[in-house]
Design an enzyme around this catalytic site. Structure first.
Site, mmCIF file in Angstrom:
data_model
loop_
_atom_site.group_PDB
_atom_site.id
_atom_site.type_symbol
_atom_site.label_atom_id
_atom_site.label_comp_id
_atom_site.label_asym_id
_atom_site.label_seq_id
_atom_site.Cartn_x
_atom_site.Cartn_y
_atom_site.Cartn_z
ATOM 1 N N PRO A 199 0.848 -1.198 -0.143
ATOM 2 C CA PRO A 199 -0.069 0.020 -0.006
ATOM 3 C C PRO A 199 0.904 1.292 -0.009
ATOM 4 O O PRO A 199 2.181 1.209 -0.059
ATOM 5 C CB PRO A 199 -0.883 0.054 1.209
ATOM 6 C CG PRO A 199 0.165 -1.181 2.267
ATOM 7 C CD PRO A 199 0.986 -1.893 1.438
ATOM 8 N N ALA A 200 0.235 2.307 -0.203
ATOM 9 C CA ALA A 200 0.883 3.679 -0.020
ATOM 10 C C ALA A 200 1.589 3.965 1.218
ATOM 11 O O ALA A 200 0.934 3.492 2.351
ATOM 12 C CB ALA A 200 0.042 4.863 -0.463
ATOM 13 N N GLY A 257 -2.087 4.234 -9.429
ATOM 14 C CA GLY A 257 -1.306 5.261 -9.206
ATOM 15 C C GLY A 257 -1.224 6.250 -10.313
ATOM 16 O O GLY A 257 -1.702 6.381 -11.231
ATOM 17 N N GLU A 279 -3.815 1.325 -13.598
ATOM 18 C CA GLU A 279 -4.839 2.030 -13.374
ATOM 19 C C GLU A 279 -4.393 3.410 -12.973
ATOM 20 O O GLU A 279 -4.005 3.554 -11.767
ATOM 21 C CB GLU A 279 -5.690 1.576 -12.315
ATOM 22 C CG GLU A 279 -6.481 0.184 -12.431
ATOM 23 C CD GLU A 279 -7.542 0.153 -13.657
ATOM 24 O OE1 GLU A 279 -7.914 0.996 -13.802
ATOM 25 O OE2 GLU A 279 -7.413 -0.923 -14.336
ATOM 26 N N CYS A 313 -9.309 9.822 -8.636
ATOM 27 C CA CYS A 313 -8.986 9.513 -10.060
ATOM 28 C C CYS A 313 -10.124 9.984 -11.034
ATOM 29 O O CYS A 313 -10.066 10.642 -12.457
ATOM 30 C CB CYS A 313 -8.356 8.371 -10.484
ATOM 31 S SG CYS A 313 -9.624 6.975 -10.167
#
Ligand code: NAP
Length: 510
Positions: A199-200, A257, A279, A313
């Protein structure tokens, strides 16, 4: 520091064990942990391991062992994660996610800053991906109809199997800490692909909570996930990313991202011909034509744009309004926004939360400054004094008119609550402006309902189009980008097939 029964360990998980980052040879502890900060007040929410290449390599090895065991003739039934087992596991996990909805949402708000209302919606959205994945097991094997095989091949059965591609790595951003992982994890489990997720660094806690729930789900009768099937690492993205891309055992890189990072990963994956699912960033136009329901369009725009404070996004980036109604539309938008209040996402009075961090705030302020310098006009909000970390990275709702393709915010994702309005004279100009970007993720069209609105929407080069709705993706329909917004789709059966190879067995029948 956060206390949560879903975070009994703020650690990674490799080969079934919760682990810290490795100690370096000098025994220096200073670089082994990273802090997770609350964007609303700068408080430290947790410390999590800062892992690197060695831990990632072990996680890939663990996932690879599970896959090798599954393909081995003398496979240990304990390590076999059959379709039936995967289905039972997904059902158990769905039940856990529903039970823990509130606590998961609290964790998301504390690490990401979005309002609790947005976080609850995110948990529900994430859960629908696991639910949808349970529907696609029957699609993992199909028989080609005999009549399609041709006369000469009569008496042969052609079967198309969708088999696990190999070890998958899942890399996700901070703007949907749970949902972006859920899209990938659900697809990989349904496909039977062991994986390593990262994960981020801003938001690893929702991921850890998900792994806690996966551990819990694995205890349900018949739902045992093999040790090493789902691994979780966190830390230095460059080192972890390079290890993942270079390892030949990794066959799928599923990334959500920014477009620049996606391009770099694709380039690096070329060396071992990995399948990539990308994505990436968006630059959504929101087109408003004469004859549209203006109040409905304003309301849909505000909801769409203020979700996660403009940091999604599929958030509208460029608002394009027909010349003749631009003034009326802008006035109605400003009226609606004036009533909304930003603040701490945990406060039920807040309509939207802070931006994720200082860098994000600086970027929004820079894009607003650039647009103003090039002739845009402020109708609401504008250029606030910079907050300090302790007061939260709040950016006020801001409306600019006269935005055009020369301005940075036309080409780049704003990722903040800034409503950038430009105008057009006719349909041809509207479509040309909307398509005039390298991105192609989402677009929204508000027009008088009817055939011409449908025809107009189909002229847009985007993977997701809202026609008289500002709604984003759902789990039951495939979602993804065109052009530099990505390759591949998540959701529906498409999201499962991203983790499958197509294998054909032609069997001569006696
Ligand atoms: P990002 O900087 O590209 O980071 C995304 C993930 O990649 C994080 O886990 C990050 O880890 C990791 N990463 C960064 N550099 C890397 C490298 N060199 N090698 C391997 N991994 C690396 O994006 P973000 O700022 O988190 O997210 C915002 C972007 O995501 C926006 O562009 C948004 O449009 C896009 N997004 C797209 C979708 C979609 O479905 N198309 C959905 C959501 C978001 P660290 O945090 O540890 O650096």
């Amino acid at each position: 520091m956060i206390k949560s029964h879903l975070l009994p360990h703020a650690l990674g998980l490799i080969d079934g064990k919760w682990i810290e980052a490795d100690q370096n040879s000098s025994g220096d502890d200073s670089n082994r942990w990273m802090e997770v900060l609350n964007p609303a007040n700068g408080h430290i929410v947790a410390r999590v391991p800062r892992m690197g290449a060695a831990e990632t390599e072990r996680a890939i090895a663990a996932a690879s062992n599970v896959l090798e065991a599954a393909f081995s003739i003398s496979s240990d039934p304990e390590q076999d994660f059959t379709e039936e087992g995967r289905l039972l596991f997904l059902k158990a996990l769905i039940s856990c996610l529903k039970t823990e909805r509130q606590e998961l949402a609290r964790i998301i708000t504390l690490e990401n800053g979005k309002t609790l209302r947005d976080s609850l919606a995110e948990v529900d959205y994430a859960t629908t991906f696991f639910e949808d994945a349970t529907r696609h097991f029957a699609r993992l094997s199909e028989i080609v109809p005999e009549e399609h095989a041709g006369e000469a091949l009569k008496g042969t059965r052609w079967v198309v199997n969708y088999v696990p591609t190999g070890v998958a790595v899942l890399l996700t951003p901070w703007n949907f800490p749970l949902a972006m992982l859920a899209k990938k994890v659900s697809g990989a489990i349904a496909a039977g692909c062991p994986f390593v997720a990262k994960p981020a660094s801003e938001t690893p806690l929702a991921a850890i909570a998900l792994w806690t729930l996966m551990e819990r789900s694995s205890c349900f009768a018949g739902a045992r996930m093999p040790r090493g099937f789902a691994n979780l690492v966190m830390g230095g993205s460059k080192e972890i990313g390079e290890t993942m891309c270079d390892d030949p055992r990794v066959r799928v890189v599923s990334f959500t991202g920014s477009t620049p990072v996606g391009k770099m990963l694709m380039e690096r994956c070329a060396k071992t011909i990995k399948r990539t699912s990308m994505e990436l960033g968006g630059n959504a136009p929101f087109l408003v034509f004469q004859g549209a329901d203006l109040a409905g369009a304003v309301s849909a725009l505000v909801t769409n744009k203020l979700r996660a404070s403009g940091q999604t996004c599929v958030c509208t980036n460029r608002i394009l309004v027909h010349d003749a109604i631009a003034e009326e539309f802008t006035a109605a938008l400003c009226d609606k926004l004036k009533a909304l209040k930003p603040g701490d996402g945990m406060d039920s009075q807040s309509d939207f939360g802070p931006l994720i961090h200082e860098k994000a705030w600086d970027k929004v302020a820079k894009l607003v400054g650039d647009a103003l310098g090039k002739g845009a006009k402020i109708m609401l909000g504008g250029t606030p004094a910079k907050p300090s970390a302790g007061t939260g990275w709040i950016y006020p709702a801001t409306v600019l008119t006269g935005v055009n393709p020369d301005m940075g915010m036309w080409r780049e994702e704003i990722f903040g609550p800034v409503f950038a309005i430009g105008s057009f004279r006719d349909e041809a100009e509207a479509v040309q402006l909307a398509n005039g970007t390298m991105h192609g993720l989402a677009a929204y069209v508000f027009a008088a309902p009817g055939e011409s609105a449908v025809r107009l929407a189909r002229k847009l080069k985007c993977g997701h189009i809202g026609l008289n709705t500002g709604s984003g993706p759902i789990a039951a329909a495939p979602f993804g980008g065109m052009k530099e917004s990505g390759i591949g789709r998540e959701g529906a059966v498409h999201g499962v097939l991203e983790f499958c190879e197509t294998q054909v067995v032609a069997e001569k029948l006696s």
